[in-house]
Design a protein around this motif. Sequence first.
Motif, PDB file in Angstrom:
ATOM      1  N   ARG A  59       0.739  -1.172  -0.127  1.00  0.00           N
ATOM      2  CA  ARG A  59       0.162  -0.087   0.171  1.00  0.00           C
ATOM      3  C   ARG A  59       0.862   1.300  -0.023  1.00  0.00           C
ATOM      4  NH1 ARG A  59      -4.158   0.046  -2.214  1.00  0.00           N
ATOM      5  NH2 ARG A  59      -4.622   1.922  -1.105  1.00  0.00           N
ATOM      6  N   PRO A  62       0.479   3.339  -3.477  1.00  0.00           N
ATOM      7  CA  PRO A  62      -0.862   4.025  -3.640  1.00  0.00           C
ATOM      8  C   PRO A  62      -1.202   5.039  -2.571  1.00  0.00           C
ATOM      9  CG  PRO A  62      -1.172   1.388  -3.748  1.00  0.00           C
ATOM     10  CD  PRO A  62       0.325   1.805  -3.499  1.00  0.00           C
ATOM     11  N   ILE A  63      -0.586   4.943  -1.351  1.00  0.00           N
ATOM     12  CA  ILE A  63      -0.867   5.922  -0.106  1.00  0.00           C
ATOM     13  C   ILE A  63       0.086   7.209  -0.736  1.00  0.00           C
ATOM     14  CG2 ILE A  63      -0.344   6.731   1.912  1.00  0.00           C
ATOM     15  CD1 ILE A  63      -0.772   3.709   2.811  1.00  0.00           C
ATOM     16  N   LYS A  66      -1.961   8.988  -3.171  1.00  0.00           N
ATOM     17  CA  LYS A  66      -3.213   9.661  -2.709  1.00  0.00           C
ATOM     18  C   LYS A  66      -2.701  11.047  -2.205  1.00  0.00           C
ATOM     19  CE  LYS A  66      -6.206   5.644  -1.539  1.00  0.00           C
ATOM     20  NZ  LYS A  66      -6.696   4.870  -0.560  1.00  0.00           N
ATOM     21  N   LEU A  69      -1.899  13.489  -4.985  1.00  0.00           N
ATOM     22  CA  LEU A  69      -3.005  14.275  -5.537  1.00  0.00           C
ATOM     23  C   LEU A  69      -3.799  15.164  -4.433  1.00  0.00           C
ATOM     24  CD1 LEU A  69      -4.960  11.022  -7.049  1.00  0.00           C
ATOM     25  CD2 LEU A  69      -3.817  12.831  -8.228  1.00  0.00           C
ATOM     26  N   GLY A  70      -3.667  14.932  -3.250  1.00  0.00           N
ATOM     27  CA  GLY A  70      -4.102  15.970  -2.114  1.00  0.00           C
ATOM     28  C   GLY A  70      -3.219  17.031  -2.270  1.00  0.00           C
ATOM     29  N   GLU A 136      -5.304   4.021   7.193  1.00  0.00           N
ATOM     30  CA  GLU A 136      -4.605   4.581   5.773  1.00  0.00           C
ATOM     31  C   GLU A 136      -5.336   5.964   5.631  1.00  0.00           C
ATOM     32  OE1 GLU A 136      -4.901   3.404   1.051  1.00  0.00           O
ATOM     33  OE2 GLU A 136      -4.286   1.674   2.569  1.00  0.00           O
ATOM     34  N   LYS A 137      -6.762   5.983   5.886  1.00  0.00           N
ATOM     35  CA  LYS A 137      -7.257   7.010   5.803  1.00  0.00           C
ATOM     36  C   LYS A 137      -6.856   8.355   6.481  1.00  0.00           C
ATOM     37  CE  LYS A 137     -11.950   9.119   5.120  1.00  0.00           C
ATOM     38  NZ  LYS A 137     -13.400   8.823   5.529  1.00  0.00           N
ATOM     39  N   VAL A 140      -3.195   9.253   5.224  1.00  0.00           N
ATOM     40  CA  VAL A 140      -3.359  10.372   4.244  1.00  0.00           C
ATOM     41  C   VAL A 140      -3.986  11.721   4.589  1.00  0.00           C
ATOM     42  CG1 VAL A 140      -4.590  10.637   1.790  1.00  0.00           C
ATOM     43  CG2 VAL A 140      -3.571   8.492   2.561  1.00  0.00           C
TER      44      VAL A 140
END
Length: 312
Positions: A59, A62-63, A66, A69-70, A136-137, A140
């Motif tokens: 992960r 992918p993290i 993210k 993108l943020g 994970e949320k 991020v």
Amino acid sequence: MPSGLVALLDDIAGLTRLAAASLDDVGAAATKAGTKAAGVVVDDTAVTPRYVVGLSPQRELPIIGKIALGSLRNKLLILLPVSLALSALAPWAITPLLMIGGAYLCFEGAEKVIEAITGHGHADDDEVAGTPEELEKQKVSGAVRTDFILSAEIMAIALAEVATSPIVTQGIVLAVVAVVITAGVYGVVALIVKADDVGVHLAGRQSPALRAIGRGLVKGVPVIMSALSVIGTAAMIWVGGGILLHGAETLGLAAPAETLHHAAEAVGHSLGAIAGIASWVVTAIGSGIVGLIVGGIIAFVVHAIGKARASH
């Protein structure tokens, strides 16, 4: 007709030269702005990898994606419009706001120095109990919040470099800086985070050379992370101090900046061949001293207020 066609082609050639010159100006301005923001960029690169610590290796990328993108949303959808509105409606506020950001950098850098000396750091506020998805949320979300502060400083530094340019040029430069710096920072972060996995893979290969490279990567990644942390802290302090000195000079308090400038010139002239490097080192050290003093004062006040609130 022939003369009209020649005139049209001449106009097109003139517009092409003008567009090329404008692109050169934008590229130069974006490069200068990005260079000025280097201290924040290094710190951003040093801070981000900690948000994937303790999570599944599958992960990690992918993290980071993210978070990237943020970060891009922070810069392009929030900070870019705010920066342009500020430039158009209240340009006088750019220098004070930039100095506030510089003071924040000094404070953050001084905090890290104090923590390194005393051995007492902040608890990790991003750790939460729950499922891997919730963790994970939360990771991020925490990374994007931290990035917003650093991105705001990057955009403010970039805006200060093009404050006298047309509003369209400002917008293009800020957008270029936002995209290039975000791609650069998180590209490097991804390489750092996965470098140890690559090292483990290479360490199991048949070739002695590849095994040696793999072992070097496994051993070297922690060293790189530690070095980035130190460089990031130093960069925050000297960049923040430099922003404060330049801002004070712009607002009329020129003596500190002029004194440092004369000292750097004097050292540079005395060393001849390495004059440029010597002047830069003197300027960085002087800016760092200012940044450490200002950051230390702010940290003392913040901690005093925190203790006073805790006692009540």
